[in-house]
Design a protein around this motif. Structure first.
Motif, PDB file in Angstrom:
ATOM      1  N   ALA A 117      36.084  40.373  42.756  1.00 53.74           N
ATOM      2  CA  ALA A 117      37.031  39.490  42.072  1.00 53.74           C
ATOM      3  C   ALA A 117      37.977  38.875  43.100  1.00 53.74           C
ATOM      4  CB  ALA A 117      37.823  40.276  41.029  1.00 53.74           C
ATOM      5  N   ASP A 118      38.628  37.781  42.738  1.00 51.84           N
ATOM      6  CA  ASP A 118      39.542  37.072  43.632  1.00 51.84           C
ATOM      7  C   ASP A 118      38.802  36.614  44.901  1.00 51.84           C
ATOM      8  OD1 ASP A 118      41.855  35.885  44.460  1.00 51.84           O
ATOM      9  OD2 ASP A 118      42.846  37.728  45.088  1.00 51.84           O
ATOM     10  N   ALA A 119      37.527  36.241  44.718  1.00 50.90           N
ATOM     11  CA  ALA A 119      36.701  35.787  45.838  1.00 50.90           C
ATOM     12  C   ALA A 119      35.744  34.717  45.334  1.00 50.90           C
ATOM     13  CB  ALA A 119      35.918  36.957  46.425  1.00 50.90           C
ATOM     14  N   VAL A 120      35.077  34.042  46.243  1.00 47.90           N
ATOM     15  CA  VAL A 120      34.097  33.034  45.851  1.00 47.90           C
ATOM     16  C   VAL A 120      32.889  33.719  45.222  1.00 47.90           C
ATOM     17  CG1 VAL A 120      34.839  31.430  47.636  1.00 47.90           C
ATOM     18  CG2 VAL A 120      33.032  33.085  48.133  1.00 47.90           C
ATOM     19  N   ASP A 121      32.063  32.926  44.546  1.00 55.22           N
ATOM     20  CA  ASP A 121      30.847  33.457  43.922  1.00 55.22           C
ATOM     21  C   ASP A 121      29.881  33.874  45.033  1.00 55.22           C
ATOM     22  OD1 ASP A 121      28.705  34.088  42.391  1.00 55.22           O
ATOM     23  OD2 ASP A 121      28.587  32.198  41.307  1.00 55.22           O
ATOM     24  N   ASN A 122      29.818  35.181  45.285  1.00 54.65           N
ATOM     25  CA  ASN A 122      29.033  35.679  46.407  1.00 54.65           C
ATOM     26  C   ASN A 122      28.524  37.079  46.090  1.00 54.65           C
ATOM     27  OD1 ASN A 122      27.838  35.928  48.921  1.00 54.65           O
ATOM     28  ND2 ASN A 122      29.699  36.694  49.900  1.00 54.65           N
ATOM     29  N   LYS A 123      27.537  37.146  45.226  1.00 58.57           N
ATOM     30  CA  LYS A 123      26.944  38.433  44.864  1.00 58.57           C
ATOM     31  C   LYS A 123      26.224  38.996  46.081  1.00 58.57           C
ATOM     32  CE  LYS A 123      26.312  36.726  40.166  1.00 58.57           C
ATOM     33  NZ  LYS A 123      26.929  35.422  40.463  1.00 58.57           N
ATOM     34  N   GLU A 124      26.475  40.269  46.392  1.00 62.22           N
ATOM     35  CA  GLU A 124      25.980  40.816  47.648  1.00 62.22           C
ATOM     36  C   GLU A 124      25.825  42.328  47.579  1.00 62.22           C
ATOM     37  OE1 GLU A 124      28.932  40.183  50.663  1.00 62.22           O
ATOM     38  OE2 GLU A 124      30.562  40.815  49.348  1.00 62.22           O
ATOM     39  N   VAL A 125      25.074  42.861  48.543  1.00 56.18           N
ATOM     40  CA  VAL A 125      25.077  44.297  48.795  1.00 56.18           C
ATOM     41  C   VAL A 125      26.360  44.591  49.557  1.00 56.18           C
ATOM     42  CG1 VAL A 125      23.935  46.217  49.939  1.00 56.18           C
ATOM     43  CG2 VAL A 125      22.571  44.440  48.838  1.00 56.18           C
TER      44      VAL A 125
ATOM     45  N   ASP B 129      61.777  37.681  43.803  1.00 55.16           N
ATOM     46  CA  ASP B 129      62.616  36.571  44.257  1.00 55.16           C
ATOM     47  C   ASP B 129      62.061  35.221  43.827  1.00 55.16           C
ATOM     48  OD1 ASP B 129      64.465  38.257  45.399  1.00 55.16           O
ATOM     49  OD2 ASP B 129      63.619  38.127  47.415  1.00 55.16           O
ATOM     50  N   THR B 130      60.722  35.072  43.845  1.00 54.96           N
ATOM     51  CA  THR B 130      60.100  33.796  43.478  1.00 54.96           C
ATOM     52  C   THR B 130      59.529  33.811  42.072  1.00 54.96           C
ATOM     53  OG1 THR B 130      57.972  34.471  44.402  1.00 54.96           O
ATOM     54  CG2 THR B 130      59.521  33.350  45.888  1.00 54.96           C
ATOM     55  N   ASP B 131      59.541  34.978  41.414  1.00 56.67           N
ATOM     56  CA  ASP B 131      59.000  35.156  40.067  1.00 56.67           C
ATOM     57  C   ASP B 131      57.507  34.820  40.012  1.00 56.67           C
ATOM     58  OD1 ASP B 131      59.497  36.047  37.472  1.00 56.67           O
ATOM     59  OD2 ASP B 131      59.540  34.003  36.688  1.00 56.67           O
ATOM     60  N   VAL B 132      56.797  35.151  41.094  1.00 53.91           N
ATOM     61  CA  VAL B 132      55.367  34.878  41.197  1.00 53.91           C
ATOM     62  C   VAL B 132      54.592  36.185  41.065  1.00 53.91           C
ATOM     63  CG1 VAL B 132      53.516  34.151  42.753  1.00 53.91           C
ATOM     64  CG2 VAL B 132      55.611  32.803  42.578  1.00 53.91           C
ATOM     65  N   ILE B 133      53.591  36.198  40.176  1.00 55.22           N
ATOM     66  CA  ILE B 133      52.699  37.345  40.053  1.00 55.22           C
ATOM     67  C   ILE B 133      51.655  37.256  41.165  1.00 55.22           C
ATOM     68  CG2 ILE B 133      50.952  38.483  38.635  1.00 55.22           C
ATOM     69  CD1 ILE B 133      52.503  37.470  36.178  1.00 55.22           C
ATOM     70  N   ARG B 134      51.681  38.223  42.069  1.00 56.28           N
ATOM     71  CA  ARG B 134      50.775  38.216  43.211  1.00 56.28           C
ATOM     72  C   ARG B 134      49.442  38.893  42.891  1.00 56.28           C
ATOM     73  NH1 ARG B 134      53.694  40.082  48.539  1.00 56.28           N
ATOM     74  NH2 ARG B 134      51.950  38.893  49.416  1.00 56.28           N
ATOM     75  N   ASP B 135      49.463  39.862  41.990  1.00 51.93           N
ATOM     76  CA  ASP B 135      48.244  40.527  41.530  1.00 51.93           C
ATOM     77  C   ASP B 135      48.478  41.055  40.122  1.00 51.93           C
ATOM     78  OD1 ASP B 135      46.109  40.751  43.700  1.00 51.93           O
ATOM     79  OD2 ASP B 135      47.896  41.431  44.773  1.00 51.93           O
ATOM     80  N   ARG B 136      47.470  40.906  39.293  1.00 51.80           N
ATOM     81  CA  ARG B 136      47.476  41.526  37.958  1.00 51.80           C
ATOM     82  C   ARG B 136      46.030  41.811  37.608  1.00 51.80           C
ATOM     83  NH1 ARG B 136      49.988  38.048  33.478  1.00 51.80           N
ATOM     84  NH2 ARG B 136      51.970  38.977  34.132  1.00 51.80           N
TER      85      ARG B 136
ATOM     86  N   ASN C 291      48.791  30.804  40.813  1.00 53.51           N
ATOM     87  CA  ASN C 291      48.268  29.911  41.851  1.00 53.51           C
ATOM     88  C   ASN C 291      46.908  30.351  42.383  1.00 53.51           C
ATOM     89  OD1 ASN C 291      50.744  28.440  41.697  1.00 53.51           O
ATOM     90  ND2 ASN C 291      51.692  29.916  43.094  1.00 53.51           N
ATOM     91  N   MET C 292      46.126  31.015  41.547  1.00 56.99           N
ATOM     92  CA  MET C 292      44.789  31.430  41.961  1.00 56.99           C
ATOM     93  C   MET C 292      43.866  30.210  41.959  1.00 56.99           C
ATOM     94  SD  MET C 292      42.560  34.566  40.401  1.00 56.99           S
ATOM     95  CE  MET C 292      40.991  35.071  41.091  1.00 56.99           C
ATOM     96  N   ALA C 293      43.141  30.019  43.042  1.00 60.44           N
ATOM     97  CA  ALA C 293      42.278  28.841  43.178  1.00 60.44           C
ATOM     98  C   ALA C 293      41.171  28.855  42.124  1.00 60.44           C
ATOM     99  CB  ALA C 293      41.677  28.798  44.576  1.00 60.44           C
TER     100      ALA C 293
END
Length: 321
Positions: free
Chosen positions: A42-50, A269-276, A303-305
């Motif tokens: 998760a939080d990565a490009v579509d890259n199914k891998e071993v 301070d910025t009210d930004v969720i960095r991970d959930r 701001n998740m791409a």
């Protein structure tokens, strides 16, 4: 001079006894793990891998009895990528490289070692112990702390279910995320276990002059399910306040364990969720050494791409030796 059998027998017995005593005074264990999975991070490009599910490793640890309750101890651990056989990082003994003494006073070691805040408060709060795609590593570390420090001095003492530990390290070899070490890193950690209750605390001050990370965790084992909670607060290298929560549950089902967690890391301070993220998994023991597992995790952040996957999964096998 001729020695009869009756003369040789006591000598042979004495030599055998001395050899046995020498072997009993020292012991070395070879251990390791190989862990691979078919996965989508998760939080990565579509890259199914071993993918390496957890850190595949080869290690050696040992003790030597020095007498009067004093022991010499050592441990070295190599980390590698089992999918292609390469080293995980440039350091060959990246997992651990320590030597020291242990006795009634506790345990003192020098070298590359896990920091006590991670060992006793951060990692125990994560049902996956920061392994697999379901890892809560970024939440429990606040994206501030790190797992290990090089060039460190470590002390640990345990008694009556309580363990306390401290670590201080050189700036050399311990560059923070900002890239430049400006402060000597140190870490404190402690845990207490009594019956079904486990509690832990940690404080970590990495090598940047602005950052620090304090945590507390606890769990209660009801038998049919163990519930856990974690809270972390601190400041990052930009001197901005970070806060994290994590709640978890694990339950034995058959020969396996069901795992679940929900957590969040937020920049106050910025009210930004960095991970959930929410994670769910089942790890089934085929034996004491071999486990097959499947995990799924749904992750989001501000701001998740758009090209990054919000859902990750893995199906893998882990063998310890």
């Amino acid at each position: 001079m001729t020695l009869h059998t009756r003369t040789l027998a006591p000598i042979a017995l004495a030599l055998a006894s001395l050899a046995g005593a020498a072997q009993a005074q020292s012991a070395v264990t070879v251990y390791g793990r190989v862990d691979l999975s078919l996965a989508q991070q998760a939080d990565a490009v579509d890259n199914k891998e071993v993918r390496n599910g957890s850190g595949s490793r080869l290690g050696f640890r040992g003790t030597e009895d020095l007498g009067d309750g004093l022991k010499a101890v050592f441990q070295i651990e190599h980390r590698f990528n089992a999918d292609d056989g390469t080293q995980t990082k440039s350091a060959f003994w990246d997992g651990k490289a320590i030597v020291g003494l242990e006795g009634a006073f506790g345990r003192v070691t020098l070298g590359r070692e896990e920091n006590p805040a991670y060992t006793y408060s951060q990692s125990p709060a994560d049902p996956w112990a920061t392994d697999t795609v379901a890892s809560n590593g970024s939440i429990i570390s606040g994206r501030i702390g790190t797992t290990r420090y090089s060039n460190s001095v470590n002390y640990r003492f345990s008694a009556a279910g309580f363990t306390a530990a401290a670590q201080i390290a050189e700036m050399d070899g311990n560059a923070p995320a900002t890239g430049t070490a400006t402060d000597r890193p140190y870490s404190l950690g402690g845990a207490w276990a009594g019956g079904p209750i486990v509690l832990g605390v940690g404080f970590e001050n990495p090598a940047d002059e602005n950052d620090h990370w304090a945590t507390v965790n606890g769990s209660y084992d009801f038998g049919i399910v163990k519930l856990g909670a974690f809270f972390g607060t601190g400041r990052d290298g930009n001197d901005q306040k970070q806060r994290a929560y994590l709640v978890s549950a694990t339950a034995p089902i058959g020969n396996g364990q069901l795992r679940a967690s929900w957590g969040e890391l937020k920049n106050r301070d910025t009210d930004v969720i960095r991970d959930r993220q929410f994670a769910l998994g089942y790890h089934y023991a085929l034996s004491k050494r071999t486990t097959v597992y499947a995990d799924v995790v749904h992750e989001g952040r501000d701001n998740m791409a758009d090209n990054l996957k919000t859902t990750g999964y893995d199906i893998g096998i882990k063998h310890n030796f």
